[in-house]
Write a protein that holds these residues in place. Structure first.
Motif, short mmCIF file in Angstrom:
data_model
loop_
_atom_site.label_atom_id
_atom_site.label_comp_id
_atom_site.label_asym_id
_atom_site.label_seq_id
_atom_site.Cartn_x
_atom_site.Cartn_y
_atom_site.Cartn_z
N LEU A 180 14.41 58.21 27.91
CA LEU A 180 13.38 59.12 27.40
C LEU A 180 12.15 59.14 28.29
N ALA A 181 11.64 57.97 28.68
CA ALA A 181 10.42 57.92 29.49
C ALA A 181 10.63 58.59 30.84
N SER A 182 11.80 58.36 31.45
CA SER A 182 12.08 58.99 32.75
C SER A 182 12.21 60.50 32.62
N GLU A 183 12.83 60.96 31.53
CA GLU A 183 13.00 62.39 31.34
C GLU A 183 11.64 63.08 31.15
N VAL A 184 10.72 62.41 30.46
CA VAL A 184 9.36 62.96 30.30
C VAL A 184 8.69 63.11 31.66
N LYS A 185 8.84 62.11 32.53
CA LYS A 185 8.24 62.19 33.88
C LYS A 185 8.88 63.31 34.70
N VAL A 186 10.20 63.50 34.53
CA VAL A 186 10.87 64.60 35.23
C VAL A 186 10.30 65.94 34.79
N ILE A 187 10.11 66.11 33.49
CA ILE A 187 9.55 67.36 32.96
C ILE A 187 8.14 67.58 33.48
N MET A 188 7.32 66.52 33.48
CA MET A 188 5.95 66.63 33.97
C MET A 188 5.92 66.99 35.46
N GLY A 189 6.84 66.39 36.24
CA GLY A 189 6.90 66.71 37.66
C GLY A 189 7.29 68.15 37.89
N ASP A 190 8.23 68.64 37.07
CA ASP A 190 8.63 70.05 37.19
C ASP A 190 7.47 70.98 36.83
N CYS A 191 6.72 70.62 35.78
CA CYS A 191 5.57 71.45 35.38
C CYS A 191 4.52 71.50 36.50
N ALA A 192 4.42 70.39 37.24
CA ALA A 192 3.44 70.34 38.33
C ALA A 192 3.97 70.98 39.61
#
Length: 320
Positions: A180-192
């Motif tokens: 879950l924590a890694s997937e959140v970081k992936v989403i945040m990176g994509d948003c950026a």
């Protein structure tokens, strides 16, 4: 003259670069970089959307050499991969135009969507690092690495890779879903807007060449070579398998073990190194019997059984 960094430092640079995009996949990234250090080819197989192509692109972009991406489709031709001779009418001669494999890193995306004829265009270059067109051999750049991806659950419009081609991959990796924590970081990176295209090379190609040479010099005790041979032999005798690993598989175990040890900054291979790479190196080389398939067996489970049943050398370490 600036000294070349040791393999452990080179691994650290590449891994940090890849981890900035592909989150939570430390073991997968380490094995992928080990395949690069062993100059062996890599097959990344998993369900859609887990980062197969992202891993391949991140690895390619982290190395300061040339790289090409080939999108495999049913209408892709062998000449698109290897290259073709083109006739120059004014000069009255043929000139060879290199195809997509003429690069240090070749990303073969969705390789099982290419026809068997097109897939076979990779057989020579993956084994010998040369391409033969019209009886003329052409060498590809070195180091040379094919990183192929395929989707195992979508069979429509795909062509299963033959065993001879699977055997040319040093490793096969399953990326898996992130936590879950890694997937959140992936989403945040994509948003950026941060992805593989934003990565810059962190090592030059000469450093990679030097590292490959250093990896080949990593010490391997004869007892470990015997252990690798016994593991491969055990797969050939396993009741659930129609065909086990060939000698190429046992060689691959040691080569991958050397590279895995180098990523840890060591100049010698241990039993644990061989065990850590065994699944990635052996599972895709094993062919189950019909009964084993019907009973739901899988090659990975067989590798685990072989590792448990084969005695390992008691003490293997650095040279005295």
């Amino acid at each position: 003259m600036t000294p070349f960094p040791p393999p452990g430092e080179v691994y650290g640079r590449i891994a940090k670069n890849v981890h900035s995009v592909l989150r939570g996949k430390e073991k997968i990234v380490r094995l992928a970089v080990a395949a690069l250090f062993a100059e062996g080819h890599l097959l990344v197989e998993d369900v859609p959307g887990v980062g197969k192509t992202t891993l391949a692109r991140c690895l390619a972009r982290s190395v300061g050499g040339s790289w090409n991406r080939i999108q495999f489709t049913p209408d892709l031709l062998p000449g698109d991969i290897t290259g073709v001779p083109v006739y120059h009418q004014k000069e009255e001669r043929f000139e060879f135009h290199p195809g997509g494999v003429f690069a240090n890193v070749v990303v073969a995306d969705e390789i099982n969507r290419g026809t068997p004829k097109t897939q076979s265009a990779l057989l020579e270059v993956m084994a010998e690092r040369t391409v033969t067109v019209d009886a003329v051999r052409h060498e590809v750049p070195r180091p040379f690495l094919v990183v192929a991806t395929q989707n195992p659950i979508e069979m429509a419009g795909t062509y299963r890779l033959p065993e001879a081609q699977l055997d040319r991959f040093l490793m096969r990796l399953d990326v898996g879903y992130p936590d879950l924590a890694s997937e959140v970081k992936v989403i945040m990176g994509d948003c950026a807007g941060f992805g593989p295209d934003e990565l810059a090379p962190v090592v030059d190609i000469e450093t990679v060449r030097r590292t490959i040479g250093q990896v080949r010099a990593v010490h391997v005790e004869s007892a470990l070579c015997e252990y690798a041979a016994r593991l491969a032999a055990a797969t050939r005798e396993h009741a659930a398998l129609r065909y086990g690993a060939s000698p190429r598989g046992s060689i691959a175990l040691i080569r991958a073990g050397q590279a895995y040890a180098a990523t840890d900054g060591r100049a010698f291979v241990t039993v644990d190194d061989v065990k850590e790479v065994a699944q990635a190196v052996l599972a895709h080389r094993l062919i189950l019997t019909a009964d084993a398939e019907l009973n739901g067996r899988d090659p990975g489970g067989v590798v685990d059984e072989v590792l448990d049943a084969t005695p390992a050398p008691v003490s293997v370490g650095p040279r005295a």
